[in-house]
Design an enzyme around this catalytic site. Structure first.
Site, PDB file in Angstrom:
ATOM      1  N   TYR A  47       0.858  -1.196   0.000  1.00  0.00           N
ATOM      2  CA  TYR A  47       0.000   0.000   0.000  1.00  0.00           C
ATOM      3  C   TYR A  47       0.884   1.232   0.000  1.00  0.00           C
ATOM      4  O   TYR A  47       1.858   1.303   0.739  1.00  0.00           O
ATOM      5  CB  TYR A  47      -0.906   0.025   1.241  1.00  0.00           C
ATOM      6  CG  TYR A  47      -2.367   0.026   0.850  1.00  0.00           C
ATOM      7  CD1 TYR A  47      -2.875   1.064   0.071  1.00  0.00           C
ATOM      8  CD2 TYR A  47      -3.219  -1.006   1.217  1.00  0.00           C
ATOM      9  CE1 TYR A  47      -4.197   1.055  -0.326  1.00  0.00           C
ATOM     10  CE2 TYR A  47      -4.547  -1.018   0.821  1.00  0.00           C
ATOM     11  CZ  TYR A  47      -5.030   0.017   0.042  1.00  0.00           C
ATOM     12  OH  TYR A  47      -6.337   0.004  -0.359  1.00  0.00           O
ATOM     13  N   GLU A  49      -0.491   4.830  -0.564  1.00  0.00           N
ATOM     14  CA  GLU A  49      -1.289   6.045  -0.832  1.00  0.00           C
ATOM     15  C   GLU A  49      -0.408   7.278  -0.690  1.00  0.00           C
ATOM     16  O   GLU A  49       0.393   7.372   0.246  1.00  0.00           O
ATOM     17  CB  GLU A  49      -2.475   6.129   0.138  1.00  0.00           C
ATOM     18  CG  GLU A  49      -3.609   5.212  -0.272  1.00  0.00           C
ATOM     19  CD  GLU A  49      -4.821   5.341   0.640  1.00  0.00           C
ATOM     20  OE1 GLU A  49      -4.747   6.044   1.658  1.00  0.00           O
ATOM     21  OE2 GLU A  49      -5.851   4.715   0.309  1.00  0.00           O
ATOM     22  N   ASP A 193      -5.064  13.956 -25.640  1.00  0.00           N
ATOM     23  CA  ASP A 193      -5.154  12.557 -25.210  1.00  0.00           C
ATOM     24  C   ASP A 193      -4.504  11.722 -26.309  1.00  0.00           C
ATOM     25  O   ASP A 193      -5.101  11.480 -27.361  1.00  0.00           O
ATOM     26  CB  ASP A 193      -6.620  12.170 -25.008  1.00  0.00           C
ATOM     27  CG  ASP A 193      -6.786  10.702 -24.633  1.00  0.00           C
ATOM     28  OD1 ASP A 193      -5.807   9.937 -24.716  1.00  0.00           O
ATOM     29  OD2 ASP A 193      -7.916  10.316 -24.263  1.00  0.00           O
ATOM     30  N   THR A 219      -2.751   6.319 -22.332  1.00  0.00           N
ATOM     31  CA  THR A 219      -2.682   4.982 -21.749  1.00  0.00           C
ATOM     32  C   THR A 219      -1.237   4.530 -21.884  1.00  0.00           C
ATOM     33  O   THR A 219      -0.458   5.129 -22.637  1.00  0.00           O
ATOM     34  CB  THR A 219      -3.567   3.978 -22.514  1.00  0.00           C
ATOM     35  OG1 THR A 219      -3.130   3.965 -23.878  1.00  0.00           O
ATOM     36  CG2 THR A 219      -5.030   4.361 -22.471  1.00  0.00           C
ATOM     37  N   LYS A 222      -1.032   0.695 -25.090  1.00  0.00           N
ATOM     38  CA  LYS A 222      -1.308   0.597 -26.528  1.00  0.00           C
ATOM     39  C   LYS A 222       0.024   0.629 -27.278  1.00  0.00           C
ATOM     40  O   LYS A 222       0.802  -0.295 -27.131  1.00  0.00           O
ATOM     41  CB  LYS A 222      -2.294   1.696 -26.930  1.00  0.00           C
ATOM     42  CG  LYS A 222      -3.656   1.491 -26.226  1.00  0.00           C
ATOM     43  CD  LYS A 222      -4.674   2.565 -26.506  1.00  0.00           C
ATOM     44  CE  LYS A 222      -5.944   2.314 -25.688  1.00  0.00           C
ATOM     45  NZ  LYS A 222      -6.921   3.415 -25.823  1.00  0.00           N
ATOM     46  N   ARG A 228      -1.263  -2.378 -18.636  1.00  0.00           N
ATOM     47  CA  ARG A 228      -2.525  -1.658 -18.729  1.00  0.00           C
ATOM     48  C   ARG A 228      -2.533  -0.538 -17.696  1.00  0.00           C
ATOM     49  O   ARG A 228      -2.369  -0.798 -16.503  1.00  0.00           O
ATOM     50  CB  ARG A 228      -3.632  -2.678 -18.430  1.00  0.00           C
ATOM     51  CG  ARG A 228      -4.986  -2.401 -18.960  1.00  0.00           C
ATOM     52  CD  ARG A 228      -5.759  -3.701 -19.120  1.00  0.00           C
ATOM     53  NE  ARG A 228      -5.345  -4.328 -20.372  1.00  0.00           N
ATOM     54  CZ  ARG A 228      -5.718  -3.910 -21.578  1.00  0.00           C
ATOM     55  NH1 ARG A 228      -6.545  -2.893 -21.706  1.00  0.00           N
ATOM     56  NH2 ARG A 228      -5.284  -4.516 -22.659  1.00  0.00           N
TER      57      ARG A 228
HETATM   58  C1  LIG Z   1      -7.959   3.740 -25.024  1.00  0.00           C
HETATM   59  C2  LIG Z   1      -8.292   5.164 -24.832  1.00  0.00           C
HETATM   60  C3  LIG Z   1      -8.598   5.687 -23.562  1.00  0.00           C
HETATM   61  C4  LIG Z   1      -8.932   4.862 -22.349  1.00  0.00           C
HETATM   62  O1  LIG Z   1      -8.137   3.937 -21.906  1.00  0.00           O
HETATM   63  P1  LIG Z   1      -8.582   2.846 -20.824  1.00  0.00           P
HETATM   64  O2  LIG Z   1      -7.264   2.466 -20.255  1.00  0.00           O
HETATM   65  O3  LIG Z   1      -9.291   1.781 -21.549  1.00  0.00           O
HETATM   66  O4  LIG Z   1      -9.437   3.525 -19.810  1.00  0.00           O
HETATM   67  C5  LIG Z   1      -8.768   7.052 -23.428  1.00  0.00           C
HETATM   68  N1  LIG Z   1      -8.670   7.861 -24.505  1.00  0.00           N
HETATM   69  C6  LIG Z   1      -8.422   7.390 -25.731  1.00  0.00           C
HETATM   70  C7  LIG Z   1      -8.337   8.358 -26.868  1.00  0.00           C
HETATM   71  C8  LIG Z   1      -8.231   6.033 -25.944  1.00  0.00           C
HETATM   72  O5  LIG Z   1      -8.022   5.572 -27.180  1.00  0.00           O
END
Ligand SMILES: *Cc1c(COP(=O)(O)O)cnc(C)c1O
Length: 426
Positions: A47, A49, A193, A219, A222, A228
Site C-alpha cells: 500500500y 497512498e 489525449d 494509456t 497501446k 494496462r
Molecule cells: C484507449 C483510450 C482511452 C482509455 O483507456 P482505458 O485504459 O481503456 O481507460 C482514453 N482515450 C483514448 C483516446 C483512448 O483511445
C-alpha cells in the site's frame, strides 16, 4: 495452497488464442517478458497512498524509488517537465484532468464519438458526459479529416473551458499548434489525449503535443507497449488560472491540482507493481530497439492501407499517418456490417473490431466499419511485405462470409503463419 487449475487452465487457453491468431485490434499489444515480470511481482503487496516521499503508509522506501524511476523515465521519453504515473487507466487519467479543470455543468469540447472520439471525451454514459456539458467537433464527410476552421467555429460558439484533442479511431496526425491557437482565443485549457499514438509521438514520428497542450494524457498499454494503465504529463507546469491558493496562501501549481485529483480525488492506493512495469516499458521505449519497432509499426500500417485500397476497400481519409486505419465496408460490401465482419473474422482467428465510420448509417452495435491496427502484429515480428498476405486473408473471409469451408481454410493459414512466433519478438 492448492493450485487454482480452473483459472490457470483458462489463462493457458488465452495464451494459446493470442499465440495462434492475427491480432489487429489497434489498441492492443504484447508486452515484453520483463514488463510481465514486474507486473507479477511482490510490489502488488504494498500500500502506498500518496506520492514518493509523501506517503500515508510506512515501508514505502523501495516503491518510492520504482515510482520515481517511472516518473523520471517518462519525462525523458516525452520531454515533459512533470508526470503522474498513478492513473489506473486512460479513462481515469482523463477523469482526473476533467475534475481538475471543470466544475460540474461546465462546457468542454472533444471529437465526436462516432467520428473516432473516446467514451471519456463526453459520452452520455461516461462520467465525462454525465457531470459536464460536452460539445463536439467533427471530421469532414468528404475527406474524413478534421477541419480546424470548423473546430474553431464550434469553439467560438460554445466557448468550452477545456478542449480535448486525440482519438481512438482517427488515422491522421493532429495540428496541436492550431488547436492551441483556438484554445488561446477563448481562454480554454488544451488537453491532448495521445492514448493511441503515444509511442509514435514519443519517438518523433508524429507531431509533438507537448509544447502546445497544457496537459497530455495517455494509456500505457497501446503503442507504448507497457502494462494496462494511464498517465498524465505536462510539458511545462503552470500556475492555475482560477486563482486557487495553497493553505499558505501561495498560488497553486497545476501539478498540485492534478496530483490531488488522481489521489485522493478519484483513486486510493496506487498499483505499484503496475507502476514498476510502466517504468520498465518507458525504459524500453527509450531504446534503439523500440525505435526500430515503432517505425516498423508505422511502415506496416502504410503497407496494410495500400493492400486494402488495392482490393477496392474504402479507407477513411484515404490513408494513415499512424498505426491504424478505419475501413468503411459499404463501398465493397454494402450488406455486410462491421459486427458480422468481426464475428466471422474471429472464426478465422483474425481479431479486429467493428467501428462506427463518420456519418455512419448504422448503429454502434452493428456499424459499417472495422478498425485495424498494426502495433500487436509488429510485436509478433511481422514486416511490411507480410501485410498484403494478411489483407488477402481478411478479404477472403469477408468475400466468403457464409462459407465455413473457406473460413476454416483461412484459420489454418493464420495458425500456420503465427503459431511459431513468440508474442513479443523484440
Ligand atoms: C484507449 C483510450 C482511452 C482509455 O483507456 P482505458 O485504459 O481503456 O481507460 C482514453 N482515450 C483514448 C483516446 C483512448 O483511445
Amino acid at each position: 495452497m492448492k493450485r487454482d487449475n480452473q483459472i490457470f487452465d483458462l489463462i493457458e487457453q488465452e495464451r494459446r488464442r493470442q499465440t495462434s491468431g492475427i491480432e489487429l485490434i489497434a489498441s492492443e499489444n504484447f508486452v515484453s517478458e520483463q514488463v510481465m515480470e514486474a507486473m507479477g511481482s511482490v510490489l502488488t503487496n504494498k500500500y502506498a497512498e500518496g506520492y514518493p516521499n509523501k506517503r500515508y503508509y510506512g515501508g514505502c522506501q523501495i516503491v518510492d524509488q520504482t515510482e520515481q524511476l517511472a516518473i523520471e523515465r517518462v519525462k525523458t521519453l516525452f520531454n515533459a517537465e512533470w508526470a503522474n504515473v498513478q492513473p489506473h487507466s486512460g479513462a481515469q487519467a482523463n477523469m482526473a484532468v476533467l475534475m481538475s479543470c471543470l466544475k460540474p455543468g461546465d462546457v468542454f469540447m472533444g471529437l465526436d464519438l462516432s467520428h473516432g472520439g473516446h467514451l471519456s471525451h463526453g459520452s452520455p454514459v461516461n462520467s465525462s458526459g454525465i457531470l459536464y456539458h460536452a460539445v463536439a467537433y467533427a471530421v469532414e464527410e468528404e475527406t474524413g479529416i478534421i477541419n480546424y476552421d470548423r473546430m474553431e467555429e464550434v469553439a467560438l460558439r460554445e466557448r468550452p473551458k477545456l478542449i480535448i484533442g486525440g482519438a481512438s479511431a482517427y488515422s491522421r496526425d493532429w495540428d496541436w499548434k492550431r488547436m492551441r491557437a483556438i484554445a488561446d482565443k477563448i481562454g480554454a485549457i488544451l488537453m491532448g489525449d495521445i492514448s493511441h499514438p503515444a509511442g509514435l509521438i514519443a519517438r518523433k514520428l508524429l507531431n509533438d503535443p507537448m509544447p502546445y497542450c497544457h496537459i497530455v494524457t495517455t494509456t500505457t498499454h497501446k503503442t507504448l507497449r507497457g502494462p494496462r494503465g494511464g498517465l498524465i504529463m505536462m510539458g511545462k507546469d503552470f500556475v492555475n488560472p482560477w486563482g486557487l491558493t495553497t493553505p499558505k496562501g501561495e498560488p497553486k501549481m497545476m501539478s498540485q491540482i492534478l496530483d490531488s485529483a488522481v489521489f485522493p480525488g478519484i483513486q486510493g492506493g496506487p498499483l505499484e507493481h503496475v507502476i514498476a512495469a510502466k517504468a520498465v516499458a518507458f525504459g524500453e521505449c527509450l531504446s534503439d530497439n523500440y525505435l526500430a519497432y515503432i517505425k516498423q509499426v508505422q511502415l506496416n500500417a502504410q503497407s496494410m492501407c495500400q493492400a486494402f485500397l488495392k482490393r477496392g476497400y474504402k479507407v477513411i481519409s484515404d490513408g494513415t499517418d499512424n498505426h491504424l486505419m478505419l475501413i468503411d465496408l459499404r463501398t465493397k460490401f454494402p450488406d455486410i456490417t462491421g459486427k458480422l465482419a468481426e464475428n466471422t473474422l474471429v472464426k478465422a482467428d483474425i481479431t479486429i473490431n467493428k467501428n462506427m465510420v463518420p456519418f455512419d448509417s448504422r448503429t454502434p452495435f452493428s456499424t459499417s466499419g472495422i478498425r485495424v491496427g498494426t502495433p500487436a502484429i509488429t510485436s509478433r515480428g511481422l514486416k511490411e511485405h507480410e501485410m498484403d498476405d494478411i489483407v488477402a486473408l481478411i478479404d477472403e473471409v469477408i468475400s466468403n462470409i457464409e462459407d465455413n469451408t473457406v473460413i476454416e481454410k483461412v484459420a489454418g493459414k493464420v495458425n500456420e503463419m503465427m503459431s511459431f512466433r513468440p508474442l513479443n519478438a523484440w
